[in-house]
Write a protein that holds these residues in place. Structure first.
Motif, PDB file in Angstrom:
ATOM      1  N   MET A 463       0.833  -1.191   0.000  1.00 36.50           N
ATOM      2  CA  MET A 463       0.000   0.000   0.000  1.00 36.50           C
ATOM      3  C   MET A 463       0.873   1.248   0.000  1.00 36.50           C
ATOM      4  O   MET A 463       0.667   2.185  -0.770  1.00 36.50           O
ATOM      5  CB  MET A 463      -0.863  -0.037   1.273  1.00 36.50           C
ATOM      6  CG  MET A 463      -1.789   1.145   1.441  1.00 36.50           C
ATOM      7  SD  MET A 463      -3.116   1.058   0.235  1.00 36.50           S
ATOM      8  CE  MET A 463      -3.807   2.709   0.438  1.00 36.50           C
ATOM      9  N   THR A 469       4.787   5.943  -5.076  1.00 40.60           N
ATOM     10  CA  THR A 469       4.994   5.994  -6.515  1.00 40.60           C
ATOM     11  C   THR A 469       4.317   7.196  -7.153  1.00 40.60           C
ATOM     12  O   THR A 469       4.813   7.783  -8.092  1.00 40.60           O
ATOM     13  CB  THR A 469       4.402   4.712  -7.160  1.00 40.60           C
ATOM     14  OG1 THR A 469       4.855   3.607  -6.431  1.00 40.60           O
ATOM     15  CG2 THR A 469       4.797   4.602  -8.607  1.00 40.60           C
ATOM     16  N   ASN A 470       3.168   7.543  -6.595  1.00 42.87           N
ATOM     17  CA  ASN A 470       2.334   8.527  -7.271  1.00 42.87           C
ATOM     18  C   ASN A 470       2.665   9.960  -6.875  1.00 42.87           C
ATOM     19  O   ASN A 470       3.138  10.218  -5.785  1.00 42.87           O
ATOM     20  CB  ASN A 470       0.864   8.267  -6.941  1.00 42.87           C
ATOM     21  CG  ASN A 470       0.443   6.895  -7.397  1.00 42.87           C
ATOM     22  OD1 ASN A 470       0.894   6.441  -8.436  1.00 42.87           O
ATOM     23  ND2 ASN A 470      -0.369   6.238  -6.602  1.00 42.87           N
ATOM     24  N   LEU A 471       2.361  10.867  -7.777  1.00 42.04           N
ATOM     25  CA  LEU A 471       2.579  12.293  -7.518  1.00 42.04           C
ATOM     26  C   LEU A 471       1.487  12.793  -6.599  1.00 42.04           C
ATOM     27  O   LEU A 471       0.328  12.466  -6.806  1.00 42.04           O
ATOM     28  CB  LEU A 471       2.510  13.071  -8.826  1.00 42.04           C
ATOM     29  CG  LEU A 471       3.761  13.021  -9.681  1.00 42.04           C
ATOM     30  CD1 LEU A 471       3.515  13.838 -10.936  1.00 42.04           C
ATOM     31  CD2 LEU A 471       4.929  13.593  -8.930  1.00 42.04           C
TER      32      LEU A 471
ATOM     33  N   GLY C  26      -1.920   6.891 -11.805  1.00 44.58           N
ATOM     34  CA  GLY C  26      -1.432   7.364 -10.518  1.00 44.58           C
ATOM     35  C   GLY C  26      -2.569   7.916  -9.698  1.00 44.58           C
ATOM     36  O   GLY C  26      -3.343   8.745 -10.163  1.00 44.58           O
ATOM     37  N   THR C  27      -2.691   7.419  -8.454  1.00 44.26           N
ATOM     38  CA  THR C  27      -3.820   7.819  -7.603  1.00 44.26           C
ATOM     39  C   THR C  27      -3.337   8.615  -6.394  1.00 44.26           C
ATOM     40  O   THR C  27      -3.934   8.577  -5.328  1.00 44.26           O
ATOM     41  CB  THR C  27      -4.576   6.567  -7.128  1.00 44.26           C
ATOM     42  OG1 THR C  27      -3.622   5.699  -6.501  1.00 44.26           O
ATOM     43  CG2 THR C  27      -5.249   5.856  -8.270  1.00 44.26           C
ATOM     44  N   GLY C  28      -2.220   9.329  -6.582  1.00 44.67           N
ATOM     45  CA  GLY C  28      -1.714  10.177  -5.501  1.00 44.67           C
ATOM     46  C   GLY C  28      -2.515  11.468  -5.386  1.00 44.67           C
ATOM     47  O   GLY C  28      -3.585  11.610  -5.982  1.00 44.67           O
ATOM     48  N   ASP C  29      -1.988  12.376  -4.612  1.00 42.89           N
ATOM     49  CA  ASP C  29      -2.654  13.656  -4.388  1.00 42.89           C
ATOM     50  C   ASP C  29      -2.996  14.370  -5.691  1.00 42.89           C
ATOM     51  O   ASP C  29      -4.131  14.786  -5.914  1.00 42.89           O
ATOM     52  CB  ASP C  29      -1.698  14.581  -3.623  1.00 42.89           C
ATOM     53  CG  ASP C  29      -2.151  14.779  -2.216  1.00 42.89           C
ATOM     54  OD1 ASP C  29      -2.938  13.948  -1.730  1.00 42.89           O
ATOM     55  OD2 ASP C  29      -1.722  15.757  -1.607  1.00 42.89           O
ATOM     56  N   ARG C  50      -1.991   0.113 -10.146  1.00 46.19           N
ATOM     57  CA  ARG C  50      -1.379  -1.193 -10.099  1.00 46.19           C
ATOM     58  C   ARG C  50      -2.317  -2.168  -9.391  1.00 46.19           C
ATOM     59  O   ARG C  50      -2.383  -3.333  -9.712  1.00 46.19           O
ATOM     60  CB  ARG C  50      -0.057  -1.111  -9.342  1.00 46.19           C
ATOM     61  CG  ARG C  50       1.004  -1.949 -10.012  1.00 46.19           C
ATOM     62  CD  ARG C  50       2.320  -1.834  -9.306  1.00 46.19           C
ATOM     63  NE  ARG C  50       2.831  -0.449  -9.314  1.00 46.19           N
ATOM     64  CZ  ARG C  50       4.063  -0.161  -8.899  1.00 46.19           C
ATOM     65  NH1 ARG C  50       4.864  -1.093  -8.449  1.00 46.19           N
ATOM     66  NH2 ARG C  50       4.473   1.084  -8.913  1.00 46.19           N
ATOM     67  N   ARG C  51      -3.026  -1.655  -8.366  1.00 47.20           N
ATOM     68  CA  ARG C  51      -3.969  -2.488  -7.619  1.00 47.20           C
ATOM     69  C   ARG C  51      -5.326  -1.780  -7.628  1.00 47.20           C
ATOM     70  O   ARG C  51      -5.678  -1.093  -6.677  1.00 47.20           O
ATOM     71  CB  ARG C  51      -3.510  -2.657  -6.170  1.00 47.20           C
ATOM     72  CG  ARG C  51      -2.492  -3.756  -6.006  1.00 47.20           C
ATOM     73  CD  ARG C  51      -1.789  -3.677  -4.691  1.00 47.20           C
ATOM     74  NE  ARG C  51      -0.566  -4.474  -4.731  1.00 47.20           N
ATOM     75  CZ  ARG C  51       0.528  -4.104  -5.398  1.00 47.20           C
ATOM     76  NH1 ARG C  51       0.550  -2.967  -6.043  1.00 47.20           N
ATOM     77  NH2 ARG C  51       1.596  -4.892  -5.381  1.00 47.20           N
ATOM     78  N   ASN C  54      -7.634  -1.535  -4.595  1.00 48.46           N
ATOM     79  CA  ASN C  54      -7.151  -1.127  -3.285  1.00 48.46           C
ATOM     80  C   ASN C  54      -6.260   0.112  -3.415  1.00 48.46           C
ATOM     81  O   ASN C  54      -5.071   0.059  -3.170  1.00 48.46           O
ATOM     82  CB  ASN C  54      -6.354  -2.308  -2.696  1.00 48.46           C
ATOM     83  CG  ASN C  54      -5.850  -1.970  -1.305  1.00 48.46           C
ATOM     84  OD1 ASN C  54      -6.252  -0.968  -0.720  1.00 48.46           O
ATOM     85  ND2 ASN C  54      -4.960  -2.804  -0.803  1.00 48.46           N
ATOM     86  N   CYS C  55      -6.840   1.205  -3.838  1.00 49.22           N
ATOM     87  CA  CYS C  55      -5.963   2.361  -4.075  1.00 49.22           C
ATOM     88  C   CYS C  55      -6.451   3.610  -3.373  1.00 49.22           C
ATOM     89  O   CYS C  55      -6.181   4.715  -3.812  1.00 49.22           O
ATOM     90  CB  CYS C  55      -5.824   2.601  -5.568  1.00 49.22           C
ATOM     91  SG  CYS C  55      -7.402   2.925  -6.341  1.00 49.22           S
ATOM     92  N   GLY C  56      -7.162   3.434  -2.264  1.00 47.06           N
ATOM     93  CA  GLY C  56      -7.554   4.600  -1.490  1.00 47.06           C
ATOM     94  C   GLY C  56      -8.735   5.313  -2.104  1.00 47.06           C
ATOM     95  O   GLY C  56      -9.268   4.906  -3.144  1.00 47.06           O
ATOM     96  N   VAL C  81       2.825  10.133 -11.906  1.00 46.08           N
ATOM     97  CA  VAL C  81       3.669   9.159 -11.230  1.00 46.08           C
ATOM     98  C   VAL C  81       5.056   9.775 -11.137  1.00 46.08           C
ATOM     99  O   VAL C  81       5.441  10.555 -12.010  1.00 46.08           O
ATOM    100  CB  VAL C  81       3.685   7.844 -12.063  1.00 46.08           C
ATOM    101  CG1 VAL C  81       4.705   6.869 -11.525  1.00 46.08           C
ATOM    102  CG2 VAL C  81       2.300   7.219 -12.115  1.00 46.08           C
TER     103      VAL C  81
END
Lengths: 471, 471, 471
Positions: A463, A469-471, C26-29, C50-51, C54-56, C81
């Protein structure tokens, strides 16, 4: 065709085509002003009117027909008619099929009708493409060509219809923002009715603080003097008191600007992650920091002017003369006694105030849309964070030096209450201490890691990896 | 093709196509700077020159050919040549057929030639599509990339030709405004020659008022003192007099800002309709309200600074010392006599001035394009109307308090003339009284109805109904 | 189809098509904020993860799939990313073929990697169309919709790919500037890291001048008094000295604004042509004139405030009382001696300072992007050149009058050094003399001819003719 002009479409039409024809339903103020502007931008305009032969003066060059005839001749129709009269469109729905209808209507107050005007229109003519927009333009602005750079909003369910309207609006010099589907129509219709919604909370805080400190100081200064010494110094209400209240409110509101950032950082440290939403009150607070800061700047500006005119005031001039007379009686010999510490103290106090005000004005200038828009993110955050905290520090120091030799004097605590400047130093001091803690290397390192996606509690290794990895 | 990427054109060209080629006729300063900028924005550039082998330094990456060859290779050609030399284009008209020619030329003064440069060009090459525009760009701005957000105007008879130019200009970061057909070319060519046309009238008014009040006060203050008391106070010309003239001009011009609105309202009330045009002078007056207000703000700013430096002036310091000496002789005992009414009076006077100035600065800030552009119509009218009239009221009160105890004193009327501040209070008082009348419920109700389309004289019932229907 | 709606594409699709689908890797901010904004602007959004299971938390309405599936469903993919993880894209290159990939990544410092992130990405997936851009947007700004009017840069090798991205960005309310091919990617990636590059040189000059004059005046004023008279006036460091240093720096920097223009004009006169590049140092100097002027304005602003608070200072008040006591002893009779020349002198000095400051503020206002952008070239040059030189003249006169009766006094030259105001008058005087020379009719005529393309040395008649032809 030569190989080189592949990308620019060849303009081989021998005869220049006629300019595009747009239709306007309604010959009121807005309809006529819009038509005038469209004609000036090179369109042809046809009006749809109930009585084409008798509808008052229209812009030169515009045609006028019945609604049905006008609708047939153009594919984009502006509906410049009050919502209450929309039902006349229902019978001519077949003429409007496949046409783009631009709903420019506004209401006199919020929630006048159960559904948005544009949604109602779409219901009446389901086979037309209704686009809500341009409703923020006034007839006055249209007539006088004051459109350049104005932002207008559009919404609608059909992308091509919106594009056609956006293209037309761009030609008028407007900047178009797409707000999505027609469900946003109510928001657009409420827009011209809004009155500084984002300023409400900061203004309430400012008014509350001003009222509190005004009455607090009124009691401590004027009423105390009246009760204890029977002296009437009520004239002080106007300037002396105001010049104590405004700097206090300015300093408190400036520190309220920087407090939510510190709270957010500590919340992230405590939670050990940045992936949980802040509580609602904190989000709301952070979104009104700009307004808090600008109101603080307004108060600081008033404080500055109030200070500049101090020596012109009648009581200050009388005080100076009275000082001279006292000196005369007590001390006949010059040179006069000169207190070097006092000179250092007042001069430092004034210099810090000036420097703080200067930095504050700089902060205010960068919050102008046209200045802030040209800054890179790093520049903006440098100014708003580094320079902002420096300003807060200098202004707080200005406050501390004001009271430097008064903290331990018993006469300072009239009726056992602390003076106003002590109260107002609490919040800024707390903010500065919190900021100092955040700058400690160990805290700063953890916070930086958290903000780069690291989490303290890592139940699943994977997790965490995904997030890093992500921005 | 997957069903989802229906709307975005598939980018299935295996080889990236060459960037578009644009042609520039003329290798002067403007031509070279424009070429440099186009190359930097990803275009290819070819120059057309009379002597391709010998035309001085050109931007790196640009080709150079004869005019004819260059014209053939591109479909958009910039004409960076003086109008006097346009005739060389006539023989090569067949090479230019169907091409878009952008005329960037300007003249040294208005009406130098019987027809606009672009119209002349179109006459020479009737089968090309002439677009006038970009002529407000300087070689300096192009070279240094200072284009972002600049507004440029276009006009031309062919819509597609204009679109091609607009697209290119947008890529350079320019904001494009379409001014319609080629008949607007003269207006565009006159644009770079204009020098604050909308400021002329307000500035003339300001200069006239300043001159009048300066001489009026010079006679009343300095010359009166010289004639009657033989005292030379000519040094007062510089600051004391200026600090009387500037506030007077500021107040009069601020009230001139709000007078036309009141006149317009009364005219509508008198006529009983809003469907008749205002007289020309009123329209012109209303269009320069912003400039009137900004000049008034400038005068108020000068008044504020002049006031701040009062206590530094030599004569003010001498006056204070002289007051102290007088007190010493007359009244040996302290505490000094303190006039509470005087303290209230001067403090109220100063406080109103500060508040008025603060509101005035706020009004000025919202007239900045980048600030005003983000306001909704209701917000803008709230600030400019409500806040504006409040500012006028406070500033007028500031003036009245200045003269509060001088109105009835005979010495005020030197040589039987009223002092300057009395004269300057006339216009603002009239405006405020008119505004007050307009706020009376009965008047306000009628006016609101008129502004919503109601008419007092309704010869035909139907006519009225039509109007009430439209926006 | 009627003949009139030829130009507006008929909107005859019976069913409104689905909105366009965009993909975000990419599932970041940043990914989540961007998705939220795109959904609000009417797009559909699919995340590649990637998952996927399960990525928030993701924005409501967005789908989530594996990278490969998401890539196939859309033709525009945002890569949110970190660059360090780009290699995962290489294996799925065939899924990305022909797609537009938007690289939004930034680095933590300059030159972290041998090649730009976007170039690296393009190397990994050579058959995709990589567009670098939008990397100046922060997750915070995206989440809160603070995008309207922000400028973003794009670059990329494929024009259509860039257009697709530009269109999307325009819909979000952004203003897009095309920076050319992908080779500009490094410049774009460095952009968010830059910190006022164009302010560095002017700020260094300002700091250098301030330090020099501060120590010079410290020695001349404070240390001189201590050594020669053993008097401790160290409190003067804070305000008196600062109020001498700031006006000096302001005046010198204002004149440094106008010096390069004069040097350039003389260089053109000397060379007899405008077709040779200026030396590099002169070009660089001319490009930072705006910053020089704004820093000068900041110093002038500080000087103004320091002046306004003079009478509040402790030592000034003591001085006034001491003057009164001296008068009392020396001269018991009123009226006090009044020096008319002194009154004229100080008042002129102050009036010039005020006027200069006023004009300086006007100059500063026109350098605001939103104000300057609405001016025509002639208006801008009128303000910056005519008004600018007038400001310089008035401020220089302000300096001369300051020293009017001190130039010949021997006590002025403490330790044989000239006072600070004399030193600071050198550069402005030189600039004004140079400008005066340039205004001489014979010089002005030659210069105008040179600037219109004339050259003194004309080896070939023809060469000159070509140049005179071009704009």
């Amino acid at each position: 065709m030569k190989p080189n002009d592949m990308l620019l479409h060849p303009l081989d039409m021998a005869v220049a085509p006629e300019p595009e024809l747009l239709c306007i339903f309604g010959t009121g103020d807005l309809g006529r002003s819009l038509g005038l502007r469209l004609l000036q931008s090179g369109y042809r305009v046809v009006y749809g009117s109930r009585r084409p032969s008798n509808c008052g003066p229209l812009p030169l060059g515009a045609q006028v027909m019945t609604h049905a005839a006008a609708a047939q001749s153009a594919s984009l129709i502006f509906i410049c008619v009050h919502r209450d009269h929309y039902e006349f469109l229902e019978p001519m729905a077949h003429h409007l099929q496949g046409k783009v209808l631009v709903d420019l209507s506004n209401n006199l107050k919020k929630n006048m009708y159960p559904e948005a005007n544009a949604a109602y229109l779409q219901r009446l003519v389901p086979k037309s493409f209704v686009v809500k927009g341009l409703n923020t333009l006034s007839a006055w602005a249209l007539q006088n060509g004051l459109l350049a750079g104005k932002q207008v909003y559009l919404c609608g369910d059909n992308t091509e219809a919106k594009q056609a309207v956006a293209q037309m609006a761009t030609k008028l010099g407007l900047t178009v923002l797409d707000k999505g589907s027609l469900s946003a129509a109510r928001e657009l219709e409420d827009f011209p009715l809004k009155l500084f919604p984002e300023w409400r909370l900061p203004l309430s805080i400012a008014v509350g603080l001003t009222a509190f400190f005004f009455f607090y100081l009124l009691v401590r200064d004027v009423i105390y003097a009246y009760v204890e010494n029977s002296s009437d110094i009520s004239y002080r209400n106007i300037i002396s008191l105001a010049n104590k209240v405004f700097p206090i409110v300015a300093l408190v509101m400036l520190s309220l600007c920087y407090l939510p950032g510190a709270i957010a950082a500590f919340l992230q440290l405590y939670r050990g992650t940045k992936y949980r939403r802040f509580p609602n009150w904190l989000d709301r607070w952070m979104l009104c920091r700009k307004q808090l800061g600008l109101i603080a700047l307004g108060c600081a500006f008033l404080h500055a002017i109030y200070t500049f005119i101090i020596p012109i005031r009648y009581n200050v001039r009388r005080k100076l003369i009275s000082d001279a007379l006292n000196e005369m009686k007590d001390n006949k010999t010059t040179p006069l006694y000169f207190d070097n510490t006092e000179a250092w103290g007042t001069d430092s106090f004034l210099a810090l105030g000036i420097l703080g005000f200067f930095l504050f004005v700089l902060l205010g200038l960068t919050s102008l849309p046209s200045v802030g828009g040209t800054l890179s993110w790093r520049e903006f955050s440098f100014i708003q964070s580094k320079l902002g905290h420096l300003t807060l520090f200098i202004c707080t120091a200005h406050g501390y030096i004001y009271g430097w030799n008064k903290f331990l004097r018993p006469t300072t605590y009239k009726w056992y209450t602390p003076p106003g400047y002590m109260l107002c130093l609490i919040v800024p001091s707390v903010v500065l201490v919190l900021k100092l803690l955040l700058l400690l290397p160990c805290v700063d390192r953890t916070l930086t890691r958290i903000r780069q996606g690291w989490e303290r509690t890592q139940p699943r290794e994977k997790m965490d990896e995904i997030k890093a990895t992500n921005l």
